[in-house]
Design a protein around this motif. Structure first.
Motif, PDB file in Angstrom:
ATOM      1  N   VAL A  82       0.840  -1.256   0.005  1.00 59.95           N
ATOM      2  CA  VAL A  82       0.110  -0.004  -0.142  1.00 59.95           C
ATOM      3  C   VAL A  82       0.785   1.301   0.007  1.00 59.95           C
ATOM      4  O   VAL A  82       0.643   2.354  -0.686  1.00 59.95           O
ATOM      5  N   TYR A  83       1.918   1.366   0.752  1.00 61.92           N
ATOM      6  CA  TYR A  83       2.773   2.273   0.874  1.00 61.92           C
ATOM      7  C   TYR A  83       3.555   2.645  -0.645  1.00 61.92           C
ATOM      8  O   TYR A  83       3.546   3.866  -0.995  1.00 61.92           O
ATOM      9  N   LEU A  84       3.805   1.537  -1.062  1.00 60.50           N
ATOM     10  CA  LEU A  84       4.388   1.837  -2.615  1.00 60.50           C
ATOM     11  C   LEU A  84       3.409   2.038  -3.588  1.00 60.50           C
ATOM     12  O   LEU A  84       3.747   3.313  -4.363  1.00 60.50           O
ATOM     13  N   MET A 102      -5.916  -0.439  -9.279  1.00 64.63           N
ATOM     14  CA  MET A 102      -5.237  -1.482  -8.242  1.00 64.63           C
ATOM     15  C   MET A 102      -6.086  -1.706  -6.725  1.00 64.63           C
ATOM     16  O   MET A 102      -6.492  -2.659  -6.431  1.00 64.63           O
ATOM     17  N   LEU A 103      -6.153  -0.442  -6.308  1.00 61.50           N
ATOM     18  CA  LEU A 103      -6.742  -0.474  -5.013  1.00 61.50           C
ATOM     19  C   LEU A 103      -8.451  -0.911  -5.216  1.00 61.50           C
ATOM     20  O   LEU A 103      -8.735  -1.594  -4.315  1.00 61.50           O
ATOM     21  N   VAL A 104      -9.175  -0.266  -6.202  1.00 63.20           N
ATOM     22  CA  VAL A 104     -10.419  -0.768  -6.242  1.00 63.20           C
ATOM     23  C   VAL A 104     -10.586  -2.067  -6.534  1.00 63.20           C
ATOM     24  O   VAL A 104     -11.379  -2.829  -6.216  1.00 63.20           O
ATOM     25  N   GLN A 128      -8.347  -6.398   7.454  1.00 66.20           N
ATOM     26  CA  GLN A 128      -7.053  -6.162   7.222  1.00 66.20           C
ATOM     27  C   GLN A 128      -6.966  -5.392   6.166  1.00 66.20           C
ATOM     28  O   GLN A 128      -6.053  -4.389   5.671  1.00 66.20           O
ATOM     29  N   VAL A 129      -7.479  -5.847   5.003  1.00 69.02           N
ATOM     30  CA  VAL A 129      -7.333  -5.643   3.425  1.00 69.02           C
ATOM     31  C   VAL A 129      -7.984  -4.298   3.167  1.00 69.02           C
ATOM     32  O   VAL A 129      -7.298  -3.224   2.848  1.00 69.02           O
ATOM     33  N   LEU A 130      -9.441  -4.190   3.517  1.00 61.19           N
ATOM     34  CA  LEU A 130     -10.197  -3.089   3.256  1.00 61.19           C
ATOM     35  C   LEU A 130      -9.807  -1.730   4.136  1.00 61.19           C
ATOM     36  O   LEU A 130      -9.832  -0.697   3.681  1.00 61.19           O
ATOM     37  N   ASP A 131      -9.445  -2.134   5.282  1.00 62.60           N
ATOM     38  CA  ASP A 131      -8.998  -0.881   5.932  1.00 62.60           C
ATOM     39  C   ASP A 131      -7.754  -0.072   5.444  1.00 62.60           C
ATOM     40  O   ASP A 131      -7.804   1.106   5.265  1.00 62.60           O
ATOM     41  N   VAL A 133      -7.236  -0.447   2.223  1.00 62.78           N
ATOM     42  CA  VAL A 133      -7.384   0.000   0.742  1.00 62.78           C
ATOM     43  C   VAL A 133      -8.135   1.342   0.820  1.00 62.78           C
ATOM     44  O   VAL A 133      -7.810   2.378   0.219  1.00 62.78           O
ATOM     45  N   HIS A 134      -8.994   1.331   1.886  1.00 57.61           N
ATOM     46  CA  HIS A 134      -9.631   2.744   2.103  1.00 57.61           C
ATOM     47  C   HIS A 134      -8.750   3.794   2.509  1.00 57.61           C
ATOM     48  O   HIS A 134      -9.134   4.978   2.087  1.00 57.61           O
ATOM     49  N   SER A 135      -7.720   3.540   3.283  1.00 60.41           N
ATOM     50  CA  SER A 135      -6.738   4.643   3.941  1.00 60.41           C
ATOM     51  C   SER A 135      -6.108   4.918   2.650  1.00 60.41           C
ATOM     52  O   SER A 135      -5.823   6.102   2.630  1.00 60.41           O
ATOM     53  N   ALA A 136      -5.768   4.214   1.956  1.00 57.49           N
ATOM     54  CA  ALA A 136      -4.869   4.623   0.933  1.00 57.49           C
ATOM     55  C   ALA A 136      -5.365   5.426  -0.210  1.00 57.49           C
ATOM     56  O   ALA A 136      -4.831   6.398  -0.817  1.00 57.49           O
ATOM     57  N   LEU A 137      -6.808   5.045  -0.385  1.00 59.97           N
ATOM     58  CA  LEU A 137      -7.610   6.034  -1.445  1.00 59.97           C
ATOM     59  C   LEU A 137      -7.876   7.335  -0.841  1.00 59.97           C
ATOM     60  O   LEU A 137      -7.622   8.446  -1.573  1.00 59.97           O
ATOM     61  N   ILE A 138      -7.847   7.445   0.557  1.00 60.94           N
ATOM     62  CA  ILE A 138      -7.972   8.636   0.949  1.00 60.94           C
ATOM     63  C   ILE A 138      -6.861   9.497   1.071  1.00 60.94           C
ATOM     64  O   ILE A 138      -6.624  10.742   0.831  1.00 60.94           O
ATOM     65  N   LYS A 139      -5.563   8.886   1.262  1.00 62.69           N
ATOM     66  CA  LYS A 139      -4.612   9.496   1.200  1.00 62.69           C
ATOM     67  C   LYS A 139      -4.062  10.072   0.026  1.00 62.69           C
ATOM     68  O   LYS A 139      -3.704  11.175  -0.270  1.00 62.69           O
ATOM     69  N   ILE A 140      -4.426   9.184  -1.168  1.00 64.09           N
ATOM     70  CA  ILE A 140      -4.288   9.478  -2.504  1.00 64.09           C
ATOM     71  C   ILE A 140      -4.935  11.029  -3.041  1.00 64.09           C
ATOM     72  O   ILE A 140      -4.487  11.690  -3.334  1.00 64.09           O
TER      73      ILE A 140
END
Length: 530
Positions: A82-84, A102-104, A128-131, A133-140
C-alpha cells in the motif's frame, strides 16, 4: 503446441516470476532490509529517464505491482504494498489511474475466498485488506487533487454486473457505500448511491412475480394475505430458477443498503443523504413499472426520520401528482406510491395521512368541476389521472379509516372529505376502480356512516394500477422493513395517543418540518392546494 500458446505460457511464467520477485522485495523491506525496495522505487520513479532497453523491465515490474492481490499476503507485506502504491500515485501523474484501479480491484477477494468471509479468519482478513485500501484511497485523494474525478469512472467500471455471484456484488457495494460515508463521499458520494440504486432496480426487474407467488395472480388485494403466505416458504424465496437467484442478490444488496442508511441516521448524516436518496428514487425508481422491492430503500429511510424525511417524501409525491407539467405516467406512478406509502408506513401520524388525503380529495374535486357535468361515458384512458387519484383515496381509507375514526379530531376531518361529490360524479370512479378496493371501502364506510352507494361498482374497465409498497418478501432484508410496515391483518389497531391536542400539535410540527425539508429538496416545485 502452437507458437502463440507457447508465447502465452512463457509470458505468464515470466509475469509469475516477476510477481514473486516483487513480493520478495516487499517482504524483505517489511523485515527491515530496504536495499532491493529502494532500488525498485528508484527505477519506478525514473520511468521518464530510462533507456529503451530498460523500459520492458520497468513495464513488467509495474504490471506486477498493479496486479498484486492484497488478499493473498500477510499484514506486513500488505502495508508495504500500500505504501508503494501511494508513492507511485503521488510521485507521477501517469501512475494515478493505475494505482486507483489496483486499490479498487482489491475491494473484492478472489471468489475462492468468498466462502471464508463469514468465518472469523475471513472477517479478520477482510478488515486487514479493506482498512488499508480505503486508507490509501483517502491519502491519494488528499495528495492528488484530481484523484476523486479519476476514481469515480474506475468505481463504476469495476462494479460487478448482475450476473456475478451474490457475495462478490455485496462486498463491492459495501465498499462503494463505505466510500460514500467517508471523506471521499464529498466528491463522489451521490454517484455511488445512484449506482447502487440502479443495480437494485436492475436486479428487481429480473425477478418475476411468478417466481415469488405462483398461482396467486387472480386473487383480490385483500383476499391475498401476502404476509401470511410468507410462511408457506421455508426460506422466503424458493430458488427454483435463475430469476430467484437474482432475488437472492437483491436481498443481499438491500441488507447492505439498509445498513448504510441506518448508519447514516446514527451518525447524523441522514438529512444530507436523504437528498441524494430522493433524487435516486425520482430518477431510477418512480417510473420503473412493477418494481417489487428495490423501492423500499426510500421507505426505510423515511422511517428513520418520519418527522422530516417521512413527511417530505409524501409532499414530494403529492406535488408531482398535482404538477401539470409532469407526464401522465409519472403523475400516476407518484399517486400510486403515495397511496401505498400512506397505507403501509406505520410510522406516519394519522394527522399527516389525513392532511395528505385532503390534498388528493381537493384535486379530485377540482377535476370534477372541470369536466362537463353531462359527460356520462366511462373512459379510464381519457380520465386516468382522475381515476388514479380516486383509487388512491379509496386504498388509503381501506387501511386507515378505522384508525382515523378512533381519533375525535381525525374523525371530524375525515367526515369533512367531499367523498359524495367525488364518488357520485358522472365519471363514476366506483365503476372503474378495482372492485376489491371499492368493495372493502364501501363496507367500512357504510359501517361508519361515512359514505353509502346503491350503485353498481367495479365495471369491466378496471384501472390498471398497482401499489408498490405491498408486503416485502425478501428474507434477509425483511428485518428492516417488517417492524415499520402495516399489514392488512393489523388494520384497525389504533396507535396510543396522549391526547387530541398533543396529536394536533405533533401534526403541525411535522408539516412545518416537512415543508422546510421539501423546499430544500425541490426549490422549483410549488406546493399546490393545501
Amino acid at each position: 503446441m502452437e507458437e502463440e500458446d507457447i508465447d502465452t505460457e512463457e509470458t505468464e511464467h515470466n509475469d509469475s516470476k516477476v510477481t514473486a520477485h516483487i513480493r520478495g522485495v516487499l517482504s524483505r523491506f517489511a523485515q527491515g532490509d530496504a536495499t532491493d525496495y529502494n532500488e525498485l522505487v528508484g527505477k519506478l520513479n525514473q520511468s521518464g529517464y530510462l533507456s529503451t532497453d530498460d523500459m520492458p523491465s520497468l513495464l513488467t515490474s509495474l504490471k506486477a505491482v498493479f496486479g498484486m492481490d492484497m488478499w493473498k499476503y500477510g499484514p506486513d507485506v500488505m502495508e508495504v504494498l500500500v505504501y508503494l502504491i501511494i508513492r507511485l500515485a503521488t510521485s507521477s501523474g501517469e501512475f494515478v489511474n493505475s494505482s486507483l484501479d489496483m486499490l479498487v480491484n482489491n475491494f473484492m477477494p478472489h471468489e475462492s475466498f468468498m466462502e471464508e468471509l463469514n468465518e472469523p479468519r475471513g472477517v479478520e482478513k477482510k478488515e486487514q485488506v479493506l482498512d488499508r485500501v480505503h486508507s490509501a484511497l483517502i491519502k491519494i485523494t488528499n495528495l492528488v487533487p484530481l484523484a476523486p474525478m479519476r476514481l469515480c469512472p474506475i468505481l463504476l467500471r469495476r462494479m460487478p454486473d448482475i450476473f456475478v455471484t451474490e457475495p462478490v456484488v455485496a462486498v463491492y457495494v459495501e465498499n462503494m457505500l463505505r466510500l460514500e460515508s467517508g471523506p471521499i463521499g464529498e466528491f463522489c458520494g451521490s454517484t455511488m448511491i445512484l449506482a447502487v440504486v440502479d443495480r437494485l432496480v436492475e436486479l428487481d426487474l429480473e425477478v418475476g412475480w411468478d417466481d415469488i407467488l405462483p398461482n396467486e395472480s387472480n386473487k383480490g388485494i385483500f383476499d391475498t394475505e401476502l404476509e401470511e403466505m410468507y410462511d408457506d416458504f421455508d426460506d422466503g424465496f424458493v430458488l427454483v430458477n435463475q430469476a430467484n437467484i437474482f432475488a437472492e442478490k437483491l436481498d443481499s444488496l438491500m441488507v447492505v443498503t439498509c445498513r448504510h442508511i441506518r448508519s447514516c441516521a446514527e451518525n447524523g448524516r441522514l438529512s444530507k443523504v436523504f437528498n441524494t436518496l430522493f433524487h435516486c428514487f425520482h430518477s431510477s425508481v418512480l417510473n420503473t413499472q412493477r418494481s417489487k422491492f428495490a423501492q423500499f430503500f426510500i421507505f426505510y429511510a423515511c422511517s428513520l426520520d418520519p418527522e422530516e424525511c417521512g413527511v417530505s417524501f409524501a409532499f414530494m409525491l403529492a406535488d408531482i401528482f398535482n404538477c401539470n407539467t409532469e407526464i401522465s405516467l409519472t403523475r400516476m406512478s407518484s399517486v400510486a406510491y403515495l397511496a401505498s406509502y400512506l397505507a403501509r408506513a406505520n410510522f406516519l401520524e394519522g394527522h399527516m395521512i389525513a392532511w395528505t388525503l385532503r390534498r388528493l380529495a381537493d384535486w379530485c374535486v377540482d377535476y370534477c368541476r372541470l369536466v362537463d357535468a353531462e359527460e356520462k361515458t366511462l373512459d379510464p384512458e381519457a380520465h386516468k389521472l382522475f381515476y388514479s387519484g380516486c383509487q388512491a383515496i379509496l386504498y388509503v381509507l381501506c387501511f386507515r379509516m378505522r384508525e382515523m375514526l378512533d381519533d375525535p379530531y381525525l374523525e371530524s376531518v375525515i367526515f369533512g372529505f367531499p367523498l359524495q361529490l367525488i364518488f357520485c360524479h358522472p365519471l363514476d370512479p366506483l365503476k372503474v376502480c378495482l372492485p376489491s378496493i371499492v368493495e372493502e371501502f364501501l363496507q367500512q364506510a357504510k359501517a361508519a356512516s361515512l359514505f353509502t352507494s346503491s350503485e353498481a361498482f367495479g365495471g369491466a374497465a378496471k384501472l390498471d394500477m398497482y401499489f408498490p409498497f405491498d408486503p416485502f418478501l425478501l428474507k434477509k432484508s425483511d428485518r428492516f422493513i417488517n417492524p415499520i410496515f402495516l399489514y392488512w391483518s393489523n388494520v384497525g389497531q389504533s396507535k396510543s395517543r396522549e391526547g387530541d391536542q398533543s396529536a394536533k400539535f405533533c401534526m403541525f410540527e411535522m408539516v412545518s418540518k416537512g415543508l422546510s425539508r421539501f423546499a430544500s429538496l425541490c426549490p422549483g416545485i410549488s406546493f399546490g392546494s393545501t
